[in-house]
Design a protein around this motif. Structure first.
Motif, PDB file in Angstrom:
ATOM      1  N   GLY A 202       0.908  -1.148  -0.135  1.00  3.72           N
ATOM      2  CA  GLY A 202       0.000   0.075  -0.014  1.00  3.72           C
ATOM      3  C   GLY A 202       0.898   1.284  -0.098  1.00  3.72           C
ATOM      4  N   THR A 203       0.209   2.352   0.258  1.00  5.70           N
ATOM      5  CA  THR A 203       0.784   3.680   0.219  1.00  5.70           C
ATOM      6  C   THR A 203       1.634   3.881   1.599  1.00  5.70           C
ATOM      7  OG1 THR A 203      -0.905   4.822  -1.105  1.00  5.70           O
ATOM      8  CG2 THR A 203       0.536   6.237   0.203  1.00  5.70           C
ATOM      9  N   PRO A 204       2.820   4.061   1.620  1.00  5.22           N
ATOM     10  CA  PRO A 204       3.560   4.350   2.796  1.00  5.22           C
ATOM     11  C   PRO A 204       3.241   5.545   3.508  1.00  5.22           C
ATOM     12  CG  PRO A 204       5.138   4.152   0.800  1.00  5.22           C
ATOM     13  CD  PRO A 204       3.903   4.463   0.388  1.00  5.22           C
ATOM     14  N   LYS A 205       3.257   5.151   4.766  1.00  5.22           N
ATOM     15  CA  LYS A 205       3.003   6.206   5.979  1.00  5.22           C
ATOM     16  C   LYS A 205       4.094   7.392   5.750  1.00  5.22           C
ATOM     17  CE  LYS A 205       0.455   3.014   9.127  1.00  5.22           C
ATOM     18  NZ  LYS A 205       0.740   2.594  10.465  1.00  5.22           N
ATOM     19  N   GLY A 206       5.354   6.806   5.500  1.00  8.66           N
ATOM     20  CA  GLY A 206       6.294   8.361   5.568  1.00  8.66           C
ATOM     21  C   GLY A 206       7.551   7.242   5.050  1.00  8.66           C
ATOM     22  N   LEU A 207       8.660   8.054   5.635  1.00 11.81           N
ATOM     23  CA  LEU A 207      10.070   7.314   5.078  1.00 11.81           C
ATOM     24  C   LEU A 207      10.755   7.282   6.497  1.00 11.81           C
ATOM     25  CD1 LEU A 207      12.110   6.887   2.892  1.00 11.81           C
ATOM     26  CD2 LEU A 207      12.952   9.143   3.089  1.00 11.81           C
ATOM     27  N   PHE A 208      11.129   5.980   6.474  1.00 11.96           N
ATOM     28  CA  PHE A 208      12.021   5.781   7.689  1.00 11.96           C
ATOM     29  C   PHE A 208      13.447   5.461   7.092  1.00 11.96           C
ATOM     30  CE2 PHE A 208      13.916   2.934  10.795  1.00 11.96           C
ATOM     31  CZ  PHE A 208      13.246   3.327  11.970  1.00 11.96           C
ATOM     32  N   VAL A 209      14.442   5.951   7.513  1.00 12.01           N
ATOM     33  CA  VAL A 209      15.846   5.809   7.143  1.00 12.01           C
ATOM     34  C   VAL A 209      16.703   5.213   8.263  1.00 12.01           C
ATOM     35  CG1 VAL A 209      17.705   7.083   6.426  1.00 12.01           C
ATOM     36  CG2 VAL A 209      15.578   7.856   5.767  1.00 12.01           C
ATOM     37  N   PHE A 210      17.533   4.255   7.758  1.00 11.98           N
ATOM     38  CA  PHE A 210      18.768   3.493   8.574  1.00 11.98           C
ATOM     39  C   PHE A 210      20.032   4.081   8.207  1.00 11.98           C
ATOM     40  CE2 PHE A 210      21.582   0.332  10.080  1.00 11.98           C
ATOM     41  CZ  PHE A 210      21.366   0.405  11.340  1.00 11.98           C
ATOM     42  N   VAL A 211      20.774   4.649   8.942  1.00 13.56           N
ATOM     43  CA  VAL A 211      22.175   4.843   8.343  1.00 13.56           C
ATOM     44  C   VAL A 211      23.120   4.055   9.170  1.00 13.56           C
ATOM     45  CG1 VAL A 211      24.164   6.365   8.210  1.00 13.56           C
ATOM     46  CG2 VAL A 211      21.477   7.129   7.897  1.00 13.56           C
ATOM     47  N   HIS A 212      23.950   3.197   8.534  1.00 12.04           N
ATOM     48  CA  HIS A 212      24.916   2.401   9.115  1.00 12.04           C
ATOM     49  C   HIS A 212      26.109   2.954   9.826  1.00 12.04           C
ATOM     50  CE1 HIS A 212      28.458   2.162   6.661  1.00 12.04           C
ATOM     51  NE2 HIS A 212      27.493   2.295   5.638  1.00 12.04           N
ATOM     52  N   GLY A 213      26.572   1.996  10.922  1.00  7.63           N
ATOM     53  CA  GLY A 213      27.789   2.411  11.489  1.00  7.63           C
ATOM     54  C   GLY A 213      28.864   1.829  11.021  1.00  7.63           C
ATOM     55  N   GLY A 214      30.091   1.769  11.757  1.00  2.43           N
ATOM     56  CA  GLY A 214      31.287   1.136  11.272  1.00  2.43           C
ATOM     57  C   GLY A 214      32.511   2.142  11.517  1.00  2.43           C
ATOM     58  N   TYR A 215      32.395   3.075  12.349  1.00  5.31           N
ATOM     59  CA  TYR A 215      33.473   4.064  12.605  1.00  5.31           C
ATOM     60  C   TYR A 215      33.670   4.932  11.658  1.00  5.31           C
ATOM     61  CZ  TYR A 215      34.109   3.283  17.621  1.00  5.31           C
ATOM     62  OH  TYR A 215      33.928   3.038  19.154  1.00  5.31           O
ATOM     63  N   TRP A 216      32.871   5.262  10.744  1.00  3.88           N
ATOM     64  CA  TRP A 216      33.134   6.011   9.741  1.00  3.88           C
ATOM     65  C   TRP A 216      33.907   5.449   8.677  1.00  3.88           C
ATOM     66  CZ3 TRP A 216      33.260   8.236  14.301  1.00  3.88           C
ATOM     67  CH2 TRP A 216      32.208   8.990  15.042  1.00  3.88           C
ATOM     68  N   VAL A 217      34.652   4.218   8.697  1.00  2.45           N
ATOM     69  CA  VAL A 217      35.719   3.757   7.933  1.00  2.45           C
ATOM     70  C   VAL A 217      35.464   2.297   7.474  1.00  2.45           C
ATOM     71  CG1 VAL A 217      37.200   4.808   9.588  1.00  2.45           C
ATOM     72  CG2 VAL A 217      36.636   2.572   9.965  1.00  2.45           C
ATOM     73  N   ALA A 218      34.265   1.767   7.844  1.00  2.11           N
ATOM     74  CA  ALA A 218      33.824   0.358   7.401  1.00  2.11           C
ATOM     75  C   ALA A 218      32.331   0.060   7.029  1.00  2.11           C
ATOM     76  CB  ALA A 218      34.506  -0.593   8.333  1.00  2.11           C
ATOM     77  N   LEU A 219      32.128  -0.910   6.316  1.00  5.30           N
ATOM     78  CA  LEU A 219      30.877  -1.534   6.326  1.00  5.30           C
ATOM     79  C   LEU A 219      30.143  -0.834   5.118  1.00  5.30           C
ATOM     80  CD1 LEU A 219      29.776  -2.303   9.658  1.00  5.30           C
ATOM     81  CD2 LEU A 219      31.049  -3.762   8.064  1.00  5.30           C
ATOM     82  N   ASP A 220      29.069  -1.213   4.646  1.00  7.37           N
ATOM     83  CA  ASP A 220      27.945  -0.447   3.787  1.00  7.37           C
ATOM     84  C   ASP A 220      26.628  -1.138   4.099  1.00  7.37           C
ATOM     85  OD1 ASP A 220      27.185  -3.021   2.216  1.00  7.37           O
ATOM     86  OD2 ASP A 220      29.647  -3.087   1.548  1.00  7.37           O
ATOM     87  N   LYS A 221      25.418  -0.545   3.253  1.00  7.35           N
ATOM     88  CA  LYS A 221      24.324  -0.788   3.358  1.00  7.35           C
ATOM     89  C   LYS A 221      23.742  -2.455   3.370  1.00  7.35           C
ATOM     90  CE  LYS A 221      23.421   0.164  -1.429  1.00  7.35           C
ATOM     91  NZ  LYS A 221      23.167  -1.058  -2.041  1.00  7.35           N
ATOM     92  N   SER A 222      24.526  -3.157   2.708  1.00  2.00           N
ATOM     93  CA  SER A 222      24.079  -4.404   2.511  1.00  2.00           C
ATOM     94  C   SER A 222      24.384  -5.413   3.834  1.00  2.00           C
ATOM     95  CB  SER A 222      25.034  -5.191   1.480  1.00  2.00           C
ATOM     96  OG  SER A 222      26.478  -5.366   2.173  1.00  2.00           O
ATOM     97  N   PHE A 223      24.855  -4.627   4.799  1.00  2.00           N
ATOM     98  CA  PHE A 223      24.763  -5.668   6.205  1.00  2.00           C
ATOM     99  C   PHE A 223      23.552  -5.427   6.859  1.00  2.00           C
ATOM    100  CE2 PHE A 223      29.025  -5.151   5.047  1.00  2.00           C
ATOM    101  CZ  PHE A 223      29.720  -6.363   5.625  1.00  2.00           C
ATOM    102  N   TRP A 224      22.631  -4.613   6.624  1.00  3.42           N
ATOM    103  CA  TRP A 224      21.478  -4.200   7.562  1.00  3.42           C
ATOM    104  C   TRP A 224      20.214  -4.332   6.855  1.00  3.42           C
ATOM    105  CZ3 TRP A 224      24.616  -3.064  11.358  1.00  3.42           C
ATOM    106  CH2 TRP A 224      26.120  -2.692  11.072  1.00  3.42           C
ATOM    107  N   SER A 225      19.912  -4.802   5.764  1.00  4.43           N
ATOM    108  CA  SER A 225      18.439  -4.796   5.094  1.00  4.43           C
ATOM    109  C   SER A 225      17.563  -5.449   6.100  1.00  4.43           C
ATOM    110  CB  SER A 225      18.611  -5.627   3.880  1.00  4.43           C
ATOM    111  OG  SER A 225      19.456  -5.212   2.862  1.00  4.43           O
ATOM    112  N   HIS A 226      17.780  -6.543   6.632  1.00  3.63           N
ATOM    113  CA  HIS A 226      16.912  -7.094   7.523  1.00  3.63           C
ATOM    114  C   HIS A 226      16.115  -6.204   8.856  1.00  3.63           C
ATOM    115  CE1 HIS A 226      20.707  -7.535   9.568  1.00  3.63           C
ATOM    116  NE2 HIS A 226      20.176  -7.807  10.468  1.00  3.63           N
TER     117      HIS A 226
END
Length: 273
Positions: free
Chosen positions: A63-87
């Motif tokens: 259906g139509t989204p109620k709004g936008l929920f954003v998740f920004v990953h960590g990694g001390y600004w030096v590691a990781l990417d969006k692929s680790f957190w989809s769940h």
């Protein structure tokens, strides 16, 4: 009361070695995240800039989204990417929210200030794809990055900041000056001027945006302090704030509440409906 004196700043901000089984992260998230993407209504690798890492994933509810929920990953600004957190999108999705997760360039290739600008650009772009209120969440360094979005010098555009309703910083770092005392700063490249300039705790919050700082009750003392710090300071500047130390949670499992639509974390951030 015994005064708490930090003598080893690297240990004060070291998570994996101080958590039983901590060496199993972030590998423990790879399988669940990949499986979630395969079964989700997802638009993957949407470009918000010219760089290879300037991409975000957008997960859509029924259906139509109620709004936008954003998740920004960590990694001390030096590691990781969006692929680790989809769940972690499961909880907000079940509540009817679209969920966006960005990647961004990492230190030392870019500065923390540049990373902040990139996250702002990603949110601005995704806000053009999904209407309604915007809720931001982030973990660890991601907690720093989302609280930077609700500072008066936010990189968010005027129309997007007007839609910003709530920011959830999970185990966030809000005063970067202690990083100067760690070996990690050899990669971060901070000096006192840039540490102060990139510390949300030293800035004023936007009006009419609610802040929740959330931290595991079993985390390192510095993460507990950093969490309470921002809620305390911004409360004094007129922001509606809440600091929640969640019992029996450490730095790596404190984010699990995002997967459960009925978790205490999401009830606080998205309401009890």
């Amino acid at each position: 009361m015994v005064a708490h004196i930090v003598t080893d700043w690297d240990d004060a901000y070291e998570n994996a070695r101080n958590i039983p089984g901590g060496s199993g992260y972030p590998a423990a998230w790879v399988g669940p995240s990949s499986a979630f993407r395969e079964g989700a209504d997802a638009r993957l690798d949407i470009a918000y800039g010219a760089g290879v890492r300037h991409r975000y994933d957008l997960f859509l509810p029924e259906g139509t989204p109620k709004g936008l929920f954003v998740f920004v990953h960590g990694g001390y600004w030096v590691a990781l990417d969006k692929s680790f957190w989809s769940h972690l999108a499961a909880g907000p999705l079940a509540r009817g929210w679209a969920v966006m997760m960005p990647s961004y360039d990492l230190c030392p290739d870019v500065s923390i200030a540049e990373i902040t600008a990139q996250v702002g650009a990603a949110i601005n772009h995704a806000a053009g794809e999904v209407a309604g209120p915007i809720v931001l969440s982030g973990h660890s360094a991601g907690g720093h990055l989302v609280t930077a979005m609700m500072c008066e010098d936010t990189p968010l555009s005027g129309p997007v900041r007007d839609r910003l309703a709530h920011v959830l910083s999970i185990s966030g770092l809000h005063d970067l000056r202690p990083m100067l005392k760690t070996a990690r700063n050899q990669v971060l490249g901070l000096d006192m001027q840039s540490a102060e300039a990139n510390s949300p705790a030293l800035k004023r919050p936007l009006p009419n945006v609610r802040l929740t700082t959330w931290v595991g009750g079993g985390e390192r003392q510095e993460f507990l302090r950093q969490s309470a710090l921002l809620s305390n300071i911004w409360h004094g500047l007129g922001c509606v704030t809440q600091d929640v130390p969640e019992p029996d949670r450490h730095h790596f499992n404190v984010i699990d509440g995002l997967m459960d639509p009925e978790s205490a974390m999401l009830r606080v951030v998205l309401g009890g409906e």
